[in-house]
Design a protein around this motif. Structure first.
Motif: not given
Length: 160
Positions: A9-20
Protein backbone atom coordinates in the motif's frame (compact mmCIF):
# COMPACT_ATOMS: atom_id res chain seq x y z
CA UNK A 1 2.60 -7.88 -18.67
CA UNK A 2 2.61 -11.61 -17.99
CA UNK A 3 2.97 -11.42 -14.20
CA UNK A 4 1.19 -9.28 -11.62
CA UNK A 5 2.76 -6.04 -10.46
CA UNK A 6 2.64 -6.65 -6.70
CA UNK A 7 2.94 -3.54 -4.54
CA UNK A 8 2.61 -2.64 -0.89
CA UNK A 9 0.00 0.00 0.00
CA UNK A 10 2.85 2.43 0.75
CA UNK A 11 4.46 1.78 -2.64
CA UNK A 12 1.18 2.36 -4.46
CA UNK A 13 0.63 5.58 -2.49
CA UNK A 14 4.12 6.78 -3.52
CA UNK A 15 3.33 6.17 -7.21
CA UNK A 16 0.01 7.98 -6.79
CA UNK A 17 1.73 10.97 -5.11
CA UNK A 18 4.29 11.16 -7.92
CA UNK A 19 1.53 11.04 -10.55
CA UNK A 20 -0.56 13.69 -8.79
CA UNK A 21 2.42 16.03 -8.32
CA UNK A 22 3.34 15.83 -12.00
CA UNK A 23 -0.22 16.07 -13.28
CA UNK A 24 -1.64 18.77 -10.99
CA UNK A 25 1.41 20.94 -10.29
CA UNK A 26 4.46 20.57 -12.52
CA UNK A 27 2.73 19.99 -15.88
CA UNK A 28 0.30 22.96 -15.64
CA UNK A 29 3.15 25.29 -14.62
CA UNK A 30 5.24 24.08 -17.53
CA UNK A 31 2.37 24.52 -20.01
CA UNK A 32 2.00 28.10 -18.76
CA UNK A 33 5.73 28.75 -19.26
CA UNK A 34 5.66 27.25 -22.77
CA UNK A 35 2.64 29.37 -23.66
CA UNK A 36 4.39 32.51 -22.42
CA UNK A 37 7.60 31.59 -24.29
CA UNK A 38 5.67 30.88 -27.51
CA UNK A 39 4.20 34.38 -27.34
CA UNK A 40 7.68 35.94 -27.36
CA UNK A 41 8.18 35.42 -31.06
CA UNK A 42 10.91 33.38 -32.72
CA UNK A 43 10.73 29.89 -31.25
CA UNK A 44 13.86 28.50 -32.94
CA UNK A 45 16.20 30.30 -30.52
CA UNK A 46 13.87 30.53 -27.54
CA UNK A 47 15.44 28.46 -24.75
CA UNK A 48 12.37 28.57 -22.51
CA UNK A 49 10.21 27.24 -25.32
CA UNK A 50 12.64 24.53 -26.48
CA UNK A 51 13.47 23.31 -22.98
CA UNK A 52 9.82 23.51 -21.94
CA UNK A 53 8.67 21.33 -24.83
CA UNK A 54 11.40 18.79 -24.11
CA UNK A 55 10.51 18.69 -20.41
CA UNK A 56 6.79 18.40 -21.26
CA UNK A 57 7.50 15.29 -23.35
CA UNK A 58 9.46 13.80 -20.43
CA UNK A 59 6.61 14.51 -18.01
CA UNK A 60 4.01 13.04 -20.37
CA UNK A 61 6.13 9.91 -20.85
CA UNK A 62 6.51 9.55 -17.06
CA UNK A 63 2.77 10.09 -16.53
CA UNK A 64 2.02 7.35 -19.07
CA UNK A 65 4.42 4.95 -17.36
CA UNK A 66 3.02 5.72 -13.89
CA UNK A 67 -0.52 5.27 -15.18
CA UNK A 68 0.30 1.84 -16.66
CA UNK A 69 2.06 0.69 -13.50
CA UNK A 70 -0.84 1.79 -11.29
CA UNK A 71 -3.40 0.06 -13.53
CA UNK A 72 -1.39 -3.18 -13.45
CA UNK A 73 -0.78 -2.96 -9.69
CA UNK A 74 -2.03 -5.64 -7.37
CA UNK A 75 -1.86 -4.05 -3.93
CA UNK A 76 -1.01 -6.60 -1.24
CA UNK A 77 -0.91 -5.62 2.42
CA UNK A 78 1.88 -7.64 4.09
CA UNK A 79 0.20 -7.11 7.49
CA UNK A 80 -2.66 -9.32 6.27
CA UNK A 81 -0.39 -12.30 5.45
CA UNK A 82 -1.90 -15.48 6.84
CA UNK A 83 1.18 -17.74 6.75
CA UNK A 84 3.79 -15.80 8.73
CA UNK A 85 6.09 -18.80 9.12
CA UNK A 86 7.33 -18.58 5.53
CA UNK A 87 8.78 -15.86 3.30
CA UNK A 88 6.12 -14.25 1.13
CA UNK A 89 5.52 -10.78 -0.29
CA UNK A 90 6.21 -8.04 2.25
CA UNK A 91 8.27 -10.21 4.61
CA UNK A 92 11.32 -8.79 6.35
CA UNK A 93 13.90 -11.54 6.34
CA UNK A 94 17.24 -11.84 8.10
CA UNK A 95 19.68 -14.02 6.19
CA UNK A 96 23.24 -15.11 6.88
CA UNK A 97 25.70 -16.13 4.16
CA UNK A 98 28.65 -18.56 4.23
CA UNK A 99 30.94 -15.80 5.55
CA UNK A 100 28.58 -15.08 8.49
CA UNK A 101 27.55 -11.74 7.00
CA UNK A 102 24.04 -10.81 8.10
CA UNK A 103 21.62 -9.05 5.77
CA UNK A 104 18.12 -7.83 6.51
CA UNK A 105 15.89 -7.67 3.43
CA UNK A 106 12.27 -6.71 2.87
CA UNK A 107 10.55 -8.18 -0.20
CA UNK A 108 8.55 -5.43 -1.90
CA UNK A 109 7.20 -4.66 -5.36
CA UNK A 110 9.69 -4.16 -8.17
CA UNK A 111 8.69 -0.50 -8.53
CA UNK A 112 9.44 0.26 -4.88
CA UNK A 113 12.73 -1.61 -4.58
CA UNK A 114 15.71 0.20 -3.03
CA UNK A 115 18.62 -2.17 -2.43
CA UNK A 116 20.52 0.44 -0.40
CA UNK A 117 17.64 0.57 2.08
CA UNK A 118 17.26 -3.22 2.16
CA UNK A 119 14.09 -3.31 0.05
CA UNK A 120 14.45 -5.77 -2.81
CA UNK A 121 12.05 -6.35 -5.67
CA UNK A 122 9.79 -9.39 -5.59
CA UNK A 123 11.29 -10.66 -8.87
CA UNK A 124 14.96 -10.15 -7.96
CA UNK A 125 17.02 -13.36 -7.97
CA UNK A 126 17.52 -13.39 -4.20
CA UNK A 127 13.81 -12.72 -3.60
CA UNK A 128 12.82 -15.57 -5.93
CA UNK A 129 15.17 -17.89 -4.05
CA UNK A 130 13.75 -16.87 -0.68
CA UNK A 131 10.07 -17.28 -1.62
CA UNK A 132 8.42 -19.91 0.54
CA UNK A 133 11.46 -20.40 2.78
CA UNK A 134 11.00 -21.05 6.49
CA UNK A 135 13.32 -20.19 9.37
CA UNK A 136 16.40 -22.41 9.19
CA UNK A 137 16.11 -23.13 5.44
CA UNK A 138 19.20 -22.86 3.23
CA UNK A 139 18.80 -21.26 -0.20
CA UNK A 140 21.32 -21.00 -3.05
CA UNK A 141 21.30 -17.87 -5.18
CA UNK A 142 23.19 -17.18 -8.39
CA UNK A 143 24.38 -13.58 -8.17
CA UNK A 144 26.63 -11.59 -10.53
CA UNK A 145 29.53 -12.22 -8.11
CA UNK A 146 28.87 -15.97 -8.15
CA UNK A 147 26.73 -18.49 -6.33
CA UNK A 148 26.01 -17.84 -2.65
CA UNK A 149 24.18 -19.85 -0.02
CA UNK A 150 22.02 -18.11 2.57
CA UNK A 151 20.35 -19.35 5.72
CA UNK A 152 17.05 -17.77 6.76
CA UNK A 153 17.35 -16.86 10.45
CA UNK A 154 14.24 -14.73 11.09
CA UNK A 155 11.04 -13.83 9.26
CA UNK A 156 8.73 -11.00 10.28
CA UNK A 157 5.77 -9.12 8.89
CA UNK A 158 4.28 -5.73 9.80
CA UNK A 159 1.53 -5.81 12.41
CA UNK A 160 -2.06 -5.34 11.25
Amino acid sequence: MDRPNYMTPAGFAALRRDYEALFTTERPQLVETISWAAGNGDRSENGDYIYGRKRLREIDRRLGWLSKRMKAAKVVDPAQQQDRSRVWFGATVTIVDEDDQVRVLTLVGDDEADAGAGRIGWNAPIARALRGAATGDLRRVMLPAGEREYEVTTISYPQA
